[in-house]
Write a protein that holds these residues in place. Structure first.
Motif, PDB file in Angstrom:
ATOM      1  N   HIS A  16       0.755  -1.031   0.127  1.00  0.00           N
ATOM      2  CA  HIS A  16      -0.102  -0.015  -0.096  1.00  0.00           C
ATOM      3  C   HIS A  16       0.916   1.193   0.051  1.00  0.00           C
ATOM      4  CE1 HIS A  16       0.238   1.844   4.009  1.00  0.00           C
ATOM      5  NE2 HIS A  16       0.664   0.760   4.388  1.00  0.00           N
ATOM      6  N   HIS A  17       0.201   2.418  -0.197  1.00  0.00           N
ATOM      7  CA  HIS A  17       0.931   3.672  -0.282  1.00  0.00           C
ATOM      8  C   HIS A  17       0.118   4.777   0.659  1.00  0.00           C
ATOM      9  CE1 HIS A  17       2.707   1.952  -3.716  1.00  0.00           C
ATOM     10  NE2 HIS A  17       1.376   1.890  -4.433  1.00  0.00           N
ATOM     11  N   ILE A  18       0.976   5.630   1.160  1.00  0.00           N
ATOM     12  CA  ILE A  18       0.350   6.862   1.766  1.00  0.00           C
ATOM     13  C   ILE A  18       1.106   8.189   0.962  1.00  0.00           C
ATOM     14  CG2 ILE A  18      -0.507   6.008   3.845  1.00  0.00           C
ATOM     15  CD1 ILE A  18       1.981   7.006   5.192  1.00  0.00           C
ATOM     16  N   TRP A  19       0.665   9.303   0.960  1.00  0.00           N
ATOM     17  CA  TRP A  19       1.314  10.310   0.304  1.00  0.00           C
ATOM     18  C   TRP A  19       0.759  11.621   0.759  1.00  0.00           C
ATOM     19  CZ3 TRP A  19       0.041   6.965  -4.422  1.00  0.00           C
ATOM     20  CH2 TRP A  19      -1.297   7.494  -4.781  1.00  0.00           C
ATOM     21  N   ARG A  20       1.738  12.593   0.546  1.00  0.00           N
ATOM     22  CA  ARG A  20       1.265  13.880   0.394  1.00  0.00           C
ATOM     23  C   ARG A  20       1.317  14.354  -0.840  1.00  0.00           C
ATOM     24  NH1 ARG A  20       5.332  15.499   5.354  1.00  0.00           N
ATOM     25  NH2 ARG A  20       6.850  14.940   3.585  1.00  0.00           N
ATOM     26  N   GLY A  22       1.886  17.148  -2.362  1.00  0.00           N
ATOM     27  CA  GLY A  22       3.049  18.113  -2.578  1.00  0.00           C
ATOM     28  C   GLY A  22       4.263  17.517  -3.053  1.00  0.00           C
ATOM     29  N   ASP A  23       4.476  16.378  -2.405  1.00  0.00           N
ATOM     30  CA  ASP A  23       5.812  15.683  -2.468  1.00  0.00           C
ATOM     31  C   ASP A  23       6.098  14.748  -3.925  1.00  0.00           C
ATOM     32  OD1 ASP A  23       6.726  16.279   0.134  1.00  0.00           O
ATOM     33  OD2 ASP A  23       5.549  14.574   0.952  1.00  0.00           O
ATOM     34  N   LEU A  24       4.739  14.607  -4.674  1.00  0.00           N
ATOM     35  CA  LEU A  24       4.811  13.884  -5.858  1.00  0.00           C
ATOM     36  C   LEU A  24       4.547  14.652  -6.907  1.00  0.00           C
ATOM     37  CD1 LEU A  24       2.905  10.776  -4.367  1.00  0.00           C
ATOM     38  CD2 LEU A  24       5.492  11.169  -4.285  1.00  0.00           C
ATOM     39  N   PRO A  25       5.526  15.089  -7.663  1.00  0.00           N
ATOM     40  CA  PRO A  25       5.381  15.967  -9.026  1.00  0.00           C
ATOM     41  C   PRO A  25       4.462  15.199  -9.900  1.00  0.00           C
ATOM     42  CG  PRO A  25       7.587  16.231  -8.353  1.00  0.00           C
ATOM     43  CD  PRO A  25       7.053  15.157  -7.544  1.00  0.00           C
ATOM     44  N   TRP A  26       4.461  13.773 -10.148  1.00  0.00           N
ATOM     45  CA  TRP A  26       3.629  13.160 -11.011  1.00  0.00           C
ATOM     46  C   TRP A  26       2.214  12.996 -10.434  1.00  0.00           C
ATOM     47  CZ3 TRP A  26       0.488   9.050  -9.732  1.00  0.00           C
ATOM     48  CH2 TRP A  26       0.811   8.647  -8.244  1.00  0.00           C
ATOM     49  N   LEU A  27       2.016  13.311  -9.432  1.00  0.00           N
ATOM     50  CA  LEU A  27       0.507  13.095  -9.196  1.00  0.00           C
ATOM     51  C   LEU A  27      -0.198  14.674  -8.911  1.00  0.00           C
ATOM     52  CD1 LEU A  27      -1.626  11.503  -7.804  1.00  0.00           C
ATOM     53  CD2 LEU A  27      -0.868  12.013  -5.437  1.00  0.00           C
ATOM     54  N   SER A  28       0.743  15.672  -8.405  1.00  0.00           N
ATOM     55  CA  SER A  28       0.259  17.181  -8.170  1.00  0.00           C
ATOM     56  C   SER A  28       0.372  17.922  -9.486  1.00  0.00           C
ATOM     57  CB  SER A  28       1.217  17.611  -7.126  1.00  0.00           C
ATOM     58  OG  SER A  28       2.375  17.852  -7.460  1.00  0.00           O
ATOM     59  N   GLY A  29       1.214  17.523 -10.680  1.00  0.00           N
ATOM     60  CA  GLY A  29       1.210  18.035 -11.752  1.00  0.00           C
ATOM     61  C   GLY A  29       0.244  18.062 -12.708  1.00  0.00           C
ATOM     62  N   PRO A  30       0.431  18.377 -14.064  1.00  0.00           N
ATOM     63  CA  PRO A  30      -0.710  18.209 -15.085  1.00  0.00           C
ATOM     64  C   PRO A  30      -1.247  16.649 -15.096  1.00  0.00           C
ATOM     65  CG  PRO A  30       0.856  19.596 -15.714  1.00  0.00           C
ATOM     66  CD  PRO A  30       1.559  18.742 -14.772  1.00  0.00           C
ATOM     67  N   MET A  31      -2.348  16.524 -15.383  1.00  0.00           N
ATOM     68  CA  MET A  31      -3.045  15.227 -15.626  1.00  0.00           C
ATOM     69  C   MET A  31      -2.415  14.679 -16.995  1.00  0.00           C
ATOM     70  SD  MET A  31      -5.326  13.648 -13.447  1.00  0.00           S
ATOM     71  CE  MET A  31      -6.151  12.768 -14.404  1.00  0.00           C
ATOM     72  N   ARG A  43      -5.872  12.517  -6.636  1.00  0.00           N
ATOM     73  CA  ARG A  43      -4.758  13.613  -6.684  1.00  0.00           C
ATOM     74  C   ARG A  43      -5.248  14.650  -5.860  1.00  0.00           C
ATOM     75  NH1 ARG A  43      -5.185  17.269 -11.286  1.00  0.00           N
ATOM     76  NH2 ARG A  43      -3.058  17.555 -11.241  1.00  0.00           N
ATOM     77  N   ARG A  44      -4.532  14.002  -4.373  1.00  0.00           N
ATOM     78  CA  ARG A  44      -4.797  14.531  -3.193  1.00  0.00           C
ATOM     79  C   ARG A  44      -3.993  13.844  -2.032  1.00  0.00           C
ATOM     80  NH1 ARG A  44      -7.867  11.364   0.074  1.00  0.00           N
ATOM     81  NH2 ARG A  44      -9.165   9.868  -0.841  1.00  0.00           N
ATOM     82  N   PHE A 258      -3.684   0.194  -2.395  1.00  0.00           N
ATOM     83  CA  PHE A 258      -4.447   1.377  -2.067  1.00  0.00           C
ATOM     84  C   PHE A 258      -3.546   2.617  -2.014  1.00  0.00           C
ATOM     85  CE2 PHE A 258      -8.508  -0.005  -2.261  1.00  0.00           C
ATOM     86  CZ  PHE A 258      -9.356   0.772  -1.864  1.00  0.00           C
ATOM     87  N   PRO A 259      -3.674   3.692  -2.375  1.00  0.00           N
ATOM     88  CA  PRO A 259      -5.039   4.225  -2.798  1.00  0.00           C
ATOM     89  C   PRO A 259      -5.285   4.081  -4.306  1.00  0.00           C
ATOM     90  CG  PRO A 259      -3.642   5.894  -2.426  1.00  0.00           C
ATOM     91  CD  PRO A 259      -2.887   4.907  -1.986  1.00  0.00           C
ATOM     92  N   VAL A 260      -4.497   3.565  -4.994  1.00  0.00           N
ATOM     93  CA  VAL A 260      -4.585   3.494  -6.432  1.00  0.00           C
ATOM     94  C   VAL A 260      -5.740   2.815  -6.623  1.00  0.00           C
ATOM     95  CG1 VAL A 260      -3.682   2.689  -8.538  1.00  0.00           C
ATOM     96  CG2 VAL A 260      -2.103   3.588  -7.182  1.00  0.00           C
ATOM     97  N   GLU A 261      -6.287   1.746  -6.193  1.00  0.00           N
ATOM     98  CA  GLU A 261      -7.455   0.741  -6.289  1.00  0.00           C
ATOM     99  C   GLU A 261      -8.553   1.673  -5.695  1.00  0.00           C
ATOM    100  OE1 GLU A 261      -7.591  -2.675  -7.488  1.00  0.00           O
ATOM    101  OE2 GLU A 261      -5.628  -2.809  -8.088  1.00  0.00           O
ATOM    102  N   LYS A 262      -8.206   2.724  -4.847  1.00  0.00           N
ATOM    103  CA  LYS A 262      -9.592   3.482  -4.507  1.00  0.00           C
ATOM    104  C   LYS A 262      -9.944   4.326  -5.407  1.00  0.00           C
ATOM    105  CE  LYS A 262     -10.643   6.035  -0.323  1.00  0.00           C
ATOM    106  NZ  LYS A 262     -10.314   6.215   1.137  1.00  0.00           N
TER     107      LYS A 262
END
Length: 302
Positions: A16-20, A22-31, A43-44, A258-262
């Protein structure tokens, strides 16, 4: 034949993962198009309290965090953060970090991570490559042959760490050779070998059978929504039966991803699908897959 018994014991989430965000450019950047499809719902921030709520509702009592592709110059910060989270909450119980395995500096990164926390158990750097750009992570399909990478795989043994192996079926021959060259390193095959669909079934089956012959490879029953974007009970049952047929119940372990499968399901619904798929197995085998194997592989016992 004994009556089928649906699993009701304890569960260890091996992935599983947890994340912020803001630490992940791939997640917080453009879709952009990604392997798991549209991902607006994740994306949160997905923090440990939310994971614990999901896990508790699903009967999960222990878990293994797997790296989330922080920038490679911040992977030590990632491990530091996970250690702080564990100190505050007791979760996760083990951490899989990351390092640039194609750089001579990787052993130093590993030493710095090991000095931060006893929670770390290994490294994941995704090696999967595909002709479709949105399925691709590695720079080339044959990166397992890189001499610097192989030297760094050898360095894992100095810490007693494992390597989380994420490849597509066409890359499995290289993975077999890699595991054979490093028999003292445990390789954990992520997402049951990443079966995209029936078009690659033959290569997946032949690759998985060859991987199963290497006793230092174990496999995760995870990520089966990646390409279909839903919980598919038929697919889960098919993959579970095939994988256990090759690896046995002693070398397979459940995880939520999770949370990808979420993006497309709740955790209790996902866990129920896997419980249903494994109901025909003896209770001891079900316990190994849902808890015992992860405790052994990730050093959670005792």
């Amino acid at each position: 034949m004994p009556e089928a018994t649906r699993y009701s014991g304890d569960i260890v989430d091996s992935h599983h993962h947890i994340w912020r965000a803001g630490d992940l450019p791939w997640l917080s950047g453009p879709m952009v198009p990604r392997i798991f499809g549209p991902y607006e719902p994740i994306r949160r921030d997905y923090l440990i309290d939310e994971y614990i709520a999901d896990a508790t509702a699903s009967g999960i009592s222990e878990s293994v965090y797997v790296q989330t592709n922080w920038p490679l110059d911040r992977v030590v910060d990632e491990v530091r953060w996970l250690h702080e989270v564990h100190q505050e909450t007791g979760r996760p119980m083990a951490v899989i970090g990351s390092a640039d395995m194609f750089d001579e500096s990787a052993p130093d990164t590993m030493r710095r991570q090991a000095a931060l926390t006893p929670l770390i158990r290994g490294i994941r750097q995704q090696l999967h490559w595909h002709e479709r750009p949105e399925f691709r992570f590695a720079a080339a399909p044959d990166r397992m042959k890189d001499p610097v990478f192989r030297k760094n795989i050898g360095a894992l043994a100095d810490h007693g760490w494992l390597f989380e192996l994420q490849v597509f079926p066409e890359q499995m021959p290289d993975a077999v050779e890699l595991a054979a060259a490093f028999p003292d390193v445990t390789f954990v095959l992520v997402h049951a070998g990443m079966l995209i669909g029936l078009e690659c079934l033959e290569s997946w089956r032949s690759g998985m059978a060859a991987l199963a012959e290497r006793q230092n490879i174990v496999v995760k029953l995870t990520g089966q929504g990646t390409f279909v974007h839903r919980v598919d009970p038929g697919l889960i049952s098919f993959v579970a039966d095939e994988v256990i047929g090759w690896f046995g119940a002693g070398r397979a372990m459940f995880g939520t991803n999770f949370p990808v499968e979420k993006i497309w399901t709740t955790m209790p619904h996902l866990v129920d699908a896997w419980k249903n798929a494994l109901t025909h197995l003896p209770p001891a085998d079900q316990h190994d897959i849902f808890a015992g194997n992860a405790r052994r592989v990730y050093g959670l016992e005792g």
